[in-house]
Enzyme design. Structure first.
Site, PDB file in Angstrom:
ATOM      1  N   GLY A  25     -76.234  28.443  46.195  1.00 19.16           N
ATOM      2  CA  GLY A  25     -76.781  29.117  47.367  1.00 19.16           C
ATOM      3  C   GLY A  25     -75.864  30.216  47.842  1.00 19.16           C
ATOM      4  O   GLY A  25     -76.158  30.940  48.798  1.00 19.16           O
ATOM      5  N   CYS A  39     -63.957  29.085  43.374  1.00 19.64           N
ATOM      6  CA  CYS A  39     -62.861  29.910  43.868  1.00 19.64           C
ATOM      7  C   CYS A  39     -63.133  30.457  45.271  1.00 19.64           C
ATOM      8  O   CYS A  39     -62.342  30.260  46.188  1.00 19.64           O
ATOM      9  CB  CYS A  39     -62.615  31.047  42.884  1.00 19.64           C
ATOM     10  SG  CYS A  39     -61.322  32.174  43.393  1.00 19.64           S
ATOM     11  N   HIS A  50     -35.473  50.477  46.741  1.00 22.84           N
ATOM     12  CA  HIS A  50     -34.507  49.741  47.542  1.00 22.84           C
ATOM     13  C   HIS A  50     -34.807  49.930  49.026  1.00 22.84           C
ATOM     14  O   HIS A  50     -35.066  51.053  49.447  1.00 22.84           O
ATOM     15  CB  HIS A  50     -33.086  50.255  47.251  1.00 22.84           C
ATOM     16  CG  HIS A  50     -32.050  49.612  48.111  1.00 22.84           C
ATOM     17  ND1 HIS A  50     -31.613  48.331  47.885  1.00 22.84           N
ATOM     18  CD2 HIS A  50     -31.406  50.050  49.218  1.00 22.84           C
ATOM     19  CE1 HIS A  50     -30.717  48.015  48.818  1.00 22.84           C
ATOM     20  NE2 HIS A  50     -30.579  49.034  49.640  1.00 22.84           N
TER      21      HIS A  50
HETATM   22  P1  FAD Z   1     -66.533  28.133  39.068  1.00 20.88           P
HETATM   23  O1  FAD Z   1     -65.835  28.983  40.014  1.00 20.88           O
HETATM   24  O2  FAD Z   1     -66.417  26.654  39.222  1.00 20.88           O
HETATM   25  O3  FAD Z   1     -68.065  28.553  39.150  1.00 20.88           O
HETATM   26  C1  FAD Z   1     -69.066  27.890  38.466  1.00 20.88           C
HETATM   27  C2  FAD Z   1     -70.358  28.035  39.234  1.00 20.88           C
HETATM   28  O4  FAD Z   1     -71.425  27.614  38.394  1.00 20.88           O
HETATM   29  C3  FAD Z   1     -70.440  27.165  40.482  1.00 20.88           C
HETATM   30  O5  FAD Z   1     -70.655  27.948  41.616  1.00 20.88           O
HETATM   31  C4  FAD Z   1     -71.608  26.216  40.208  1.00 20.88           C
HETATM   32  O6  FAD Z   1     -72.396  25.978  41.361  1.00 20.88           O
HETATM   33  C5  FAD Z   1     -72.409  26.991  39.178  1.00 20.88           C
HETATM   34  N1  FAD Z   1     -73.209  26.151  38.290  1.00 20.88           N
HETATM   35  C6  FAD Z   1     -72.805  25.054  37.598  1.00 20.88           C
HETATM   36  N2  FAD Z   1     -73.807  24.560  36.857  1.00 20.88           N
HETATM   37  C7  FAD Z   1     -74.884  25.358  37.078  1.00 20.88           C
HETATM   38  C8  FAD Z   1     -76.216  25.362  36.605  1.00 20.88           C
HETATM   39  N3  FAD Z   1     -76.638  24.454  35.722  1.00 20.88           N
HETATM   40  N4  FAD Z   1     -77.057  26.320  37.061  1.00 20.88           N
HETATM   41  C9  FAD Z   1     -76.635  27.260  37.947  1.00 20.88           C
HETATM   42  N5  FAD Z   1     -75.381  27.302  38.415  1.00 20.88           N
HETATM   43  C10 FAD Z   1     -74.508  26.377  37.987  1.00 20.88           C
HETATM   44  N6  FAD Z   1     -57.478  29.623  40.761  1.00 20.88           N
HETATM   45  C11 FAD Z   1     -56.679  30.693  40.879  1.00 20.88           C
HETATM   46  O7  FAD Z   1     -56.590  31.486  39.936  1.00 20.88           O
HETATM   47  N7  FAD Z   1     -55.963  30.941  42.026  1.00 20.88           N
HETATM   48  C12 FAD Z   1     -56.012  30.097  43.087  1.00 20.88           C
HETATM   49  O8  FAD Z   1     -55.361  30.345  44.093  1.00 20.88           O
HETATM   50  C13 FAD Z   1     -56.831  28.946  42.983  1.00 20.88           C
HETATM   51  N8  FAD Z   1     -56.913  28.094  44.025  1.00 20.88           N
HETATM   52  C14 FAD Z   1     -57.736  27.008  43.923  1.00 20.88           C
HETATM   53  C15 FAD Z   1     -57.780  26.126  44.989  1.00 20.88           C
HETATM   54  C16 FAD Z   1     -58.582  25.009  44.938  1.00 20.88           C
HETATM   55  C17 FAD Z   1     -58.639  24.070  46.109  1.00 20.88           C
HETATM   56  C18 FAD Z   1     -59.398  24.792  43.772  1.00 20.88           C
HETATM   57  C19 FAD Z   1     -60.317  23.604  43.709  1.00 20.88           C
HETATM   58  C20 FAD Z   1     -59.347  25.651  42.715  1.00 20.88           C
HETATM   59  C21 FAD Z   1     -58.509  26.769  42.755  1.00 20.88           C
HETATM   60  N9  FAD Z   1     -58.406  27.672  41.701  1.00 20.88           N
HETATM   61  C22 FAD Z   1     -57.576  28.749  41.798  1.00 20.88           C
HETATM   62  C23 FAD Z   1     -59.165  27.487  40.448  1.00 20.88           C
HETATM   63  C24 FAD Z   1     -60.417  28.404  40.434  1.00 20.88           C
HETATM   64  O9  FAD Z   1     -61.209  28.091  41.543  1.00 20.88           O
HETATM   65  C25 FAD Z   1     -61.193  28.211  39.143  1.00 20.88           C
HETATM   66  O10 FAD Z   1     -60.354  28.384  38.022  1.00 20.88           O
HETATM   67  C26 FAD Z   1     -62.324  29.227  39.042  1.00 20.88           C
HETATM   68  O11 FAD Z   1     -63.209  29.106  40.129  1.00 20.88           O
HETATM   69  C27 FAD Z   1     -63.101  29.065  37.725  1.00 20.88           C
HETATM   70  O12 FAD Z   1     -64.133  29.986  37.657  1.00 20.88           O
HETATM   71  P2  FAD Z   1     -65.467  29.693  36.841  1.00 20.88           P
HETATM   72  O13 FAD Z   1     -66.297  30.911  37.001  1.00 20.88           O
HETATM   73  O14 FAD Z   1     -65.131  29.232  35.476  1.00 20.88           O
HETATM   74  O15 FAD Z   1     -66.153  28.437  37.545  1.00 20.88           O
END
Ligand code: FAD
Ligand code: NAI
Length: 475
Positions: free
Chosen positions: A39, A45, A450
């Protein structure tokens, strides 16, 4: 899109991997859709990860400084109080501004944003259960999976997101707990532990291993980092195994045991944060139907061009191999789409920085000393303490050091490890240097302004470089 007129690319997941891939695809002239079920765009992230945690880290640091440090600096502020409701609202505003911003970017780049949950009906078609009700079908020549990750549960300890929380509950607590126990001394444990400790909680971190910091942190850095956090009031129980938890009288009681001696102990807290890692999220995708393999840890198996075991379907980000970091997912998002468009795309996995956003920050790029020893690489160490950096001294914020690891015979920069305020920004030039295969001498001969903290990185390079005589100027 119909079977006769399919999308060039459909991206599943609107996180840093997915939305970047979708934007890049559209920019390269490919007809693109991005399906997201949350949504809101931005994935883990932006919604519950990097962004809200950094908003809380930033403001808790300001609060702590105002309460405990301003006076020493000759700044008298009376009655420093925490208004947790506004504090949380600030974080929520940061999140919404960014998630809406991403939505704007998809629109601007003419990506179709489909709100719903995608599931394979064939290798080239996805069924989407729409958030607003009903369903639709998307046909695509290429599908990019970027479905991310979820919290790894602790067997037998049920997360209620109020008393026993994951990171998602920990960024939204309604009051400051008196006592907090963090299970797992990795990145989330140390960042969120710092937030609540600065706001007044007594925080104890229970970690199974004998060092903090999670995977990849240099051993010397981890030891020094732990001392710094201890000085700030955080407590650590290392080499300690959590057995189970019990909720009683508004408290949580944890049974723990010393991993070596087996000595058992019960500790209690008002709030327990479970932060023992994350695992790939692929639920509901119906991967089996199209023959997409996952490994033992649930990661979608890909080759070095992000191809899954189903032709035309690729996977990037947390759902597959590699560090679970937003910037890693973003790099892959661009590379995967360039591969679709032209057959070529590239991510340099040797040059991906890692940052822990505590105070001071810890940041690094490249292997730890322990890694190099294991690999049998001959290296030199160049170290420079922040105590000898004029800017850090001037600010009276001089905890930490810079340590560079340099290949002995070639002077090639292999790694930079930093504990310092702003380490996350300071490490960037080392990432560039490693990506360009620079030597420590190359780096050491570049001028640093510096007085800046950057001078400490340059000085560490001087100390690490044989060609520079292996000596820093100011230490
Ligand atoms: P995600 O960000 O997890 O996105 C995947 C998306 O796919 C989700 O929104 C989900 O709803 C959607 N989805 C899943 N299945 C389906 C489906 N079947 N149909 C439609 N949509 C779907 N990383 C950093 O580099 N720096 C940081 O400071 C950092 N801080 C963090 C702090 C916390 C508390 C957490 C939990 C993580 C942190 N991370 C950080 C890690 C970072 O959030 C992840 O590495 C990053 O979000 C991965 O990106 P992604 O696109 O692979 O997946
Ligand atoms: P983590 O992998 O960083 O740390 C988990 C820690 O828990 C490890 O030290 C591990 O040894 C310990 N552990 C595992 N099982 C345990 C047990 N049974 N009892 C006690 N300790 C146990 O994972 P974390 O902190 O949950 O974060 C997940 C991921 O999210 C990170 O690996 C990182 O990829 C990402 N992240 C990145 C951030 C950043 O870049 N600043 C911030 C927060 C998260």
């Amino acid at each position: 899109a119909t079977a006769a007129d399919p999308y060039d690319v459909v991206v599943v997941g609107g996180g840093p991997g997915g939305y970047v891939a979708a934007i890049k695809a559209a920019q390269l002239g490919l007809k693109t859709a991005c399906v997201e079920k949350r949504g809101s765009l931005g994935g883990t992230c932006l919604n519950v990860g990097c962004i809200p945690s950094k908003a809380l880290l930033h403001n808790s640091e300001l609060y702590h400084a105002a309460k405990h440090d301003f006076k020493n600096r000759g700044i008298d502020v009376k009655d420093v109080n925490l208004d947790l409701t506004r504090f949380m609202k600030f974080k929520d505003t940061s999140v919404t501004q960014l998630t809406k911003g991403v939505e704007g970017l998809l629109k601007k780049n003419k990506v179709d944003y489909v709100k719903g949950t995608a599931s394979f009906s064939s290798p080239t078609s996805l069924n989407v259960q729409l958030l607003e009700g009903g369903e639709t079908s998307l046909e695509a020549k290429n599908i990019v999976l970027a479905t991310g990750s979820e919290v790894t549960p602790f067997p037998g300890i049920e997360i209620d997101e109020e008393q026993i929380v994951s990171s998602t509950g920990a960024i939204a607590l309604k009051k400051v707990p008196e006592k907090m126990i963090v299970i797992g001394g990795g990145v989330i444990g140390l960042e969120m532990g710092s937030v609540w400790s600065r706001l007044g909680a007594e925080v104890t971190v229970v970690e199974f291993l004998t060092a903090i910091g999670g995977a990849g942190m240099d051993g010397e850095v981890a030891t020094s980092f732990k001392k710094i956090l201890e000085k700030q009031g955080m407590k650590f129980k290392l080499g300690t195994k959590v057995i189970d938890a019990e909720k009683k009288d508004g408290k949580v009681f944890l049974n723990v045991e010393d991993a070596k001696s087996g000595k058992k102990e019960q500790i209690d807290a008002d709030c327990v944060l479970v932060a023992i890692g994350r695992r790939p999220y692929t639920k509901g995708l119906n991967l089996e139907a199209v023959g997409i393999e996952v490994d033992q840890r649930g990661r979608i198996v890909v080759d070095d061009a992000y191809n899954t075991t189903c032709k035309g379907v690729k996977c990037i980000g947390d759902a597959t191999f590699g560090p679970m970091l937003a910037h890693k997912a973003e790099e892959e998002g661009i590379a995967v789409v360039e591969m679709i468009k032209s057959g070529h795309g590239h991510v340099n996995y040797e040059a991906i920085p890692a940052v822990v956003y505590t105070h001071p920050e810890v940041a690094w790029v490249g292997p730890s000393e322990e890694d190099l020893k294991k690999q049998g690489v001959e290296y030199r160490v160049g170290k420079f303490p922040l105590m000898a950096n004029s800017r850090a001294k001037t600010n009276q914020d001089s905890e930490g050091f810079v340590k560079v690891l340099v290949e002995k015979n070639t002077d090639t920069l292999l790694a930079t490890h930093i504990i310092a305020t702003g380490a996350g920004e300071l490490v960037a030039s080392s990432v560039l240097a490693i990506d360009y295969k620079a030597s420590a001498e190359d780096y050491a001969r570049v001028c640093a302004a510096h007085p800046t903290m950057m001078e400490s990185v340059k000085e560490a390079m001087m100390a690490g470089s044989n060609a520079m005589g292996g000596k820093a100027i100011h230490f």
